[in-house]
Design a protein around this motif. Structure first.
Motif, PDB file in Angstrom:
ATOM      1  N   ILE A 113       0.834  -1.204   0.000  1.00  0.00           N
ATOM      2  CA  ILE A 113       0.000   0.000   0.000  1.00  0.00           C
ATOM      3  C   ILE A 113       0.866   1.250   0.000  1.00  0.00           C
ATOM      4  O   ILE A 113       0.623   2.193  -0.757  1.00  0.00           O
ATOM      5  N   ARG A 114       1.911   1.276   0.821  1.00  0.00           N
ATOM      6  CA  ARG A 114       2.797   2.449   0.858  1.00  0.00           C
ATOM      7  C   ARG A 114       3.478   2.663  -0.488  1.00  0.00           C
ATOM      8  O   ARG A 114       3.605   3.797  -0.959  1.00  0.00           O
ATOM      9  N   ALA A 115       3.925   1.590  -1.129  1.00  0.00           N
ATOM     10  CA  ALA A 115       4.567   1.722  -2.443  1.00  0.00           C
ATOM     11  C   ALA A 115       3.564   2.234  -3.472  1.00  0.00           C
ATOM     12  O   ALA A 115       3.901   3.079  -4.311  1.00  0.00           O
ATOM     13  N   THR A 116       2.325   1.749  -3.403  1.00  0.00           N
ATOM     14  CA  THR A 116       1.285   2.195  -4.334  1.00  0.00           C
ATOM     15  C   THR A 116       0.940   3.656  -4.095  1.00  0.00           C
ATOM     16  O   THR A 116       0.749   4.412  -5.052  1.00  0.00           O
ATOM     17  N   GLU A 117       0.883   4.068  -2.831  1.00  0.00           N
ATOM     18  CA  GLU A 117       0.617   5.483  -2.520  1.00  0.00           C
ATOM     19  C   GLU A 117       1.670   6.377  -3.163  1.00  0.00           C
ATOM     20  O   GLU A 117       1.351   7.386  -3.789  1.00  0.00           O
ATOM     21  N   ALA A 118       2.929   6.014  -3.023  1.00  0.00           N
ATOM     22  CA  ALA A 118       4.016   6.819  -3.601  1.00  0.00           C
ATOM     23  C   ALA A 118       3.913   6.859  -5.120  1.00  0.00           C
ATOM     24  O   ALA A 118       4.085   7.913  -5.744  1.00  0.00           O
ATOM     25  N   LEU A 119       3.624   5.725  -5.724  1.00  0.00           N
ATOM     26  CA  LEU A 119       3.536   5.639  -7.183  1.00  0.00           C
ATOM     27  C   LEU A 119       2.358   6.440  -7.727  1.00  0.00           C
ATOM     28  O   LEU A 119       2.489   7.166  -8.707  1.00  0.00           O
ATOM     29  N   THR A 120       1.209   6.334  -7.079  1.00  0.00           N
ATOM     30  CA  THR A 120       0.027   7.044  -7.572  1.00  0.00           C
ATOM     31  C   THR A 120       0.169   8.557  -7.406  1.00  0.00           C
ATOM     32  O   THR A 120      -0.268   9.309  -8.279  1.00  0.00           O
ATOM     33  N   VAL A 121       0.770   8.999  -6.311  1.00  0.00           N
ATOM     34  CA  VAL A 121       0.973  10.437  -6.123  1.00  0.00           C
ATOM     35  C   VAL A 121       1.837  10.988  -7.250  1.00  0.00           C
ATOM     36  O   VAL A 121       1.536  12.031  -7.825  1.00  0.00           O
ATOM     37  N   SER A 122       2.899  10.261  -7.589  1.00  0.00           N
ATOM     38  CA  SER A 122       3.799  10.740  -8.640  1.00  0.00           C
ATOM     39  C   SER A 122       3.135  10.748 -10.019  1.00  0.00           C
ATOM     40  O   SER A 122       3.587  11.442 -10.911  1.00  0.00           O
ATOM     41  N   GLN A 123       2.042   9.989 -10.181  1.00  0.00           N
ATOM     42  CA  GLN A 123       1.356   9.926 -11.478  1.00  0.00           C
ATOM     43  C   GLN A 123       0.032  10.689 -11.493  1.00  0.00           C
ATOM     44  O   GLN A 123      -0.733  10.590 -12.448  1.00  0.00           O
ATOM     45  N   ILE A 125      -2.619  10.264  -9.617  1.00  0.00           N
ATOM     46  CA  ILE A 125      -3.773   9.390  -9.380  1.00  0.00           C
ATOM     47  C   ILE A 125      -4.085   9.412  -7.885  1.00  0.00           C
ATOM     48  O   ILE A 125      -3.172   9.338  -7.059  1.00  0.00           O
ATOM     49  N   ARG A 126      -5.358   9.511  -7.546  1.00  0.00           N
ATOM     50  CA  ARG A 126      -5.760   9.445  -6.140  1.00  0.00           C
ATOM     51  C   ARG A 126      -5.892   7.967  -5.754  1.00  0.00           C
ATOM     52  O   ARG A 126      -6.478   7.174  -6.491  1.00  0.00           O
ATOM     53  N   PHE A 127      -5.331   7.609  -4.611  1.00  0.00           N
ATOM     54  CA  PHE A 127      -5.386   6.222  -4.131  1.00  0.00           C
ATOM     55  C   PHE A 127      -5.979   6.219  -2.736  1.00  0.00           C
ATOM     56  O   PHE A 127      -5.501   6.921  -1.841  1.00  0.00           O
ATOM     57  N   GLU A 128      -7.033   5.444  -2.573  1.00  0.00           N
ATOM     58  CA  GLU A 128      -7.692   5.321  -1.279  1.00  0.00           C
ATOM     59  C   GLU A 128      -7.683   3.859  -0.874  1.00  0.00           C
ATOM     60  O   GLU A 128      -8.019   2.984  -1.678  1.00  0.00           O
ATOM     61  N   SER A 129      -7.282   3.607   0.377  1.00  0.00           N
ATOM     62  CA  SER A 129      -7.280   2.220   0.840  1.00  0.00           C
ATOM     63  C   SER A 129      -7.968   2.127   2.195  1.00  0.00           C
ATOM     64  O   SER A 129      -7.794   2.987   3.055  1.00  0.00           O
ATOM     65  N   VAL A 130      -8.765   1.084   2.334  1.00  0.00           N
ATOM     66  CA  VAL A 130      -9.430   0.787   3.589  1.00  0.00           C
ATOM     67  C   VAL A 130      -9.153  -0.687   3.887  1.00  0.00           C
ATOM     68  O   VAL A 130      -9.587  -1.573   3.149  1.00  0.00           O
ATOM     69  N   GLU A 167     -12.146  14.524 -14.068  1.00  0.00           N
ATOM     70  CA  GLU A 167     -11.703  14.413 -12.677  1.00  0.00           C
ATOM     71  C   GLU A 167     -10.405  13.614 -12.579  1.00  0.00           C
ATOM     72  O   GLU A 167     -10.071  12.834 -13.460  1.00  0.00           O
ATOM     73  N   ARG A 168      -9.725  13.823 -11.480  1.00  0.00           N
ATOM     74  CA  ARG A 168      -8.509  13.073 -11.195  1.00  0.00           C
ATOM     75  C   ARG A 168      -8.878  11.599 -11.008  1.00  0.00           C
ATOM     76  O   ARG A 168      -9.799  11.271 -10.251  1.00  0.00           O
ATOM     77  N   PRO A 169      -8.179  10.686 -11.702  1.00  0.00           N
ATOM     78  CA  PRO A 169      -8.527   9.256 -11.569  1.00  0.00           C
ATOM     79  C   PRO A 169      -8.293   8.759 -10.141  1.00  0.00           C
ATOM     80  O   PRO A 169      -7.385   9.229  -9.453  1.00  0.00           O
ATOM     81  N   THR A 170      -9.123   7.815  -9.734  1.00  0.00           N
ATOM     82  CA  THR A 170      -9.052   7.279  -8.375  1.00  0.00           C
ATOM     83  C   THR A 170      -9.009   5.756  -8.408  1.00  0.00           C
ATOM     84  O   THR A 170      -9.738   5.125  -9.170  1.00  0.00           O
ATOM     85  N   ILE A 171      -8.159   5.207  -7.573  1.00  0.00           N
ATOM     86  CA  ILE A 171      -8.119   3.756  -7.357  1.00  0.00           C
ATOM     87  C   ILE A 171      -8.489   3.520  -5.901  1.00  0.00           C
ATOM     88  O   ILE A 171      -7.953   4.172  -5.005  1.00  0.00           O
ATOM     89  N   GLU A 172      -9.424   2.609  -5.679  1.00  0.00           N
ATOM     90  CA  GLU A 172      -9.847   2.277  -4.323  1.00  0.00           C
ATOM     91  C   GLU A 172      -9.503   0.823  -4.023  1.00  0.00           C
ATOM     92  O   GLU A 172      -9.785  -0.066  -4.825  1.00  0.00           O
ATOM     93  N   LEU A 173      -8.913   0.619  -2.867  1.00  0.00           N
ATOM     94  CA  LEU A 173      -8.601  -0.723  -2.378  1.00  0.00           C
ATOM     95  C   LEU A 173      -9.370  -0.937  -1.081  1.00  0.00           C
ATOM     96  O   LEU A 173      -9.302  -0.108  -0.175  1.00  0.00           O
ATOM     97  N   LYS A 174     -10.109  -2.040  -1.020  1.00  0.00           N
ATOM     98  CA  LYS A 174     -10.825  -2.400   0.205  1.00  0.00           C
ATOM     99  C   LYS A 174     -10.474  -3.847   0.538  1.00  0.00           C
ATOM    100  O   LYS A 174     -10.573  -4.725  -0.322  1.00  0.00           O
ATOM    101  N   ILE A 175     -10.066  -4.061   1.766  1.00  0.00           N
ATOM    102  CA  ILE A 175      -9.782  -5.422   2.236  1.00  0.00           C
ATOM    103  C   ILE A 175     -10.611  -5.621   3.496  1.00  0.00           C
ATOM    104  O   ILE A 175     -10.478  -4.882   4.469  1.00  0.00           O
ATOM    105  N   ILE A 183     -11.535 -13.568   3.575  1.00  0.00           N
ATOM    106  CA  ILE A 183     -10.894 -12.275   3.319  1.00  0.00           C
ATOM    107  C   ILE A 183     -11.232 -11.863   1.899  1.00  0.00           C
ATOM    108  O   ILE A 183     -11.004 -12.615   0.952  1.00  0.00           O
ATOM    109  N   CYS A 184     -11.765 -10.662   1.735  1.00  0.00           N
ATOM    110  CA  CYS A 184     -12.196 -10.166   0.426  1.00  0.00           C
ATOM    111  C   CYS A 184     -11.354  -8.945   0.066  1.00  0.00           C
ATOM    112  O   CYS A 184     -11.235  -8.015   0.856  1.00  0.00           O
ATOM    113  N   VAL A 185     -10.756  -8.965  -1.122  1.00  0.00           N
ATOM    114  CA  VAL A 185      -9.958  -7.851  -1.621  1.00  0.00           C
ATOM    115  C   VAL A 185     -10.683  -7.279  -2.830  1.00  0.00           C
ATOM    116  O   VAL A 185     -10.961  -7.995  -3.788  1.00  0.00           O
ATOM    117  N   GLU A 186     -10.979  -5.981  -2.773  1.00  0.00           N
ATOM    118  CA  GLU A 186     -11.652  -5.307  -3.886  1.00  0.00           C
ATOM    119  C   GLU A 186     -10.772  -4.170  -4.373  1.00  0.00           C
ATOM    120  O   GLU A 186     -10.310  -3.363  -3.570  1.00  0.00           O
TER     121      GLU A 186
END
Length: 188
Positions: A113-123, A125-130, A167-175, A183-186
């Protein structure tokens, strides 16, 4: 085949050396950073984790090459007709050195998640994880779980850039944990 094996072995060796150096430099930098620089320390820790991950991802290739280098009894004996289409190796045997055990999902997915946050910020892209805080431990392989989640998120990054929007693209991760599915990963 032997020439290909030699080229792959050399390439693997050349890739592992810089990764080992990267990890060493990361550890040196981590020791030099003051404790109060928590953000920089976290970034360096992520660099070390990701370099370890790359080394782990190269392990199956290394194992496969070592098996190819060893003399195979089956290559010395004529193959029977029933064995002609049976592979001598499968992916599970290449990964046999990895250990399964109790995995806590929150801990396993945190570096991804931390690596994805860094990557999306640089591109841009908004990244939200729950990630539910009370997920149960599961029996599995932490590296494989990280690899699967990383592949899912890498694909999401790749394909969200293809969607044209104002709008700014968004990726959402829910676990989360569900009674029906475990365990469900979306990723959306």
């Amino acid at each position: 085949v032997r020439n290909l094996q030699r080229v792959l072995s050399e390439a693997l060796h050349q890739a592992k050396n810089p990764l080992a150096a990267l990890r060493t430099f990361g550890n040196i930098l981590l020791r030099r950073l003051p404790e109060e620089e928590s953000l920089n320390r976290e970034i360096v820790e992520d660099i070390i984790i990701q370099s370890d991950r790359l080394v782990d991802l190269l392990l199956p290739v290394d194992n496969a090459l070592n098996r190819l280098a060893a003399p195979q009894v089956e290559t010395l004996l004529p193959m029977s007709r029933s064995d002609e289409h049976e592979p001598s190796e499968n992916l599970d045997s290449i990964y046999s050195d990895e250990e399964n055990g109790l995995v806590f999902i929150q801990d396993a997915v945190e570096p991804v998640i931390r690596a994805t946050e860094a990557l999306t910020v640089s591109q841009g892209i908004r990244f939200e994880s729950v990630v539910e805080s009370d997920l149960p431990g599961i029996y599995g392989n932490e590296r494989r779980i990280q690899e699967i989640l990383s592949n899912l998120l890498d694909n999401a990054i790749k394909y969200v850039k293809l969607v044209e929007s104002e709008e700014r693209p968004t990726i959402e991760l829910k676990i989360k944990s569900t009674l029906e599915k475990g365990i469900c990963v979306e990723v959306s």
